[in-house]
Design a protein around this motif. Structure first.
Motif, short mmCIF file in Angstrom:
data_model
loop_
_atom_site.label_atom_id
_atom_site.label_comp_id
_atom_site.label_asym_id
_atom_site.label_seq_id
_atom_site.Cartn_x
_atom_site.Cartn_y
_atom_site.Cartn_z
N PHE A 2 40.54 40.95 39.17
CA PHE A 2 41.84 41.18 39.77
C PHE A 2 42.88 40.29 39.10
O PHE A 2 42.57 39.16 38.70
N LYS A 3 44.09 40.82 38.96
CA LYS A 3 45.21 40.05 38.41
C LYS A 3 46.13 39.69 39.57
O LYS A 3 46.60 40.57 40.28
N ILE A 4 46.35 38.39 39.75
CA ILE A 4 47.23 37.91 40.81
C ILE A 4 48.51 37.40 40.15
O ILE A 4 48.46 36.50 39.31
N SER A 25 37.69 37.03 39.49
CA SER A 25 36.73 38.03 39.97
C SER A 25 36.89 38.17 41.48
O SER A 25 37.50 37.32 42.14
N GLY A 26 36.34 39.23 42.03
CA GLY A 26 36.43 39.47 43.46
C GLY A 26 35.83 38.34 44.27
O GLY A 26 36.34 37.98 45.32
N MET A 29 38.30 35.35 44.53
CA MET A 29 39.68 35.66 44.91
C MET A 29 40.17 34.79 46.08
O MET A 29 41.25 34.23 46.01
N SER A 45 52.00 40.12 43.62
CA SER A 45 51.16 41.31 43.64
C SER A 45 49.74 40.94 43.25
O SER A 45 49.49 39.95 42.58
N ILE A 46 48.82 41.79 43.72
CA ILE A 46 47.41 41.70 43.32
C ILE A 46 47.00 43.09 42.86
O ILE A 46 47.13 44.06 43.62
N THR A 47 46.56 43.19 41.61
CA THR A 47 46.15 44.49 41.08
C THR A 47 44.75 44.38 40.48
O THR A 47 44.37 43.34 39.95
N GLU A 48 44.01 45.47 40.60
CA GLU A 48 42.67 45.50 40.04
C GLU A 48 42.75 45.81 38.56
O GLU A 48 43.48 46.70 38.13
#
Length: 50
Positions: A2-4, A25-26, A29, A45-48
């Motif tokens: 994930f990109k935070i 990683s999940g 997070m 934002s948080i995007t996968e």
């Protein structure tokens, strides 16, 4: 993974607001989000990421 995207945490210079990206990683997070909040950052934002 994930990109935070984070805006302006207290480790930034007080005169400017910068965005910082974290790749986590999940499983990691939740601890990363807690660190961001402790540093005073705001999560934009948080995007996968595939």
């Amino acid at each position: 993974m994930f990109k935070i995207l984070v805006k302006g945490a207290k480790f930034d210079s007080p005169r400017r607001v910068s965005n910082t990206e974290y790749l986590v990683s999940g499983a990691k997070m939740t601890p990363q989000i807690q660190r961001i909040h402790r540093a005073g950052g705001k999560i934009v934002s948080i995007t996968e990421v595939v």
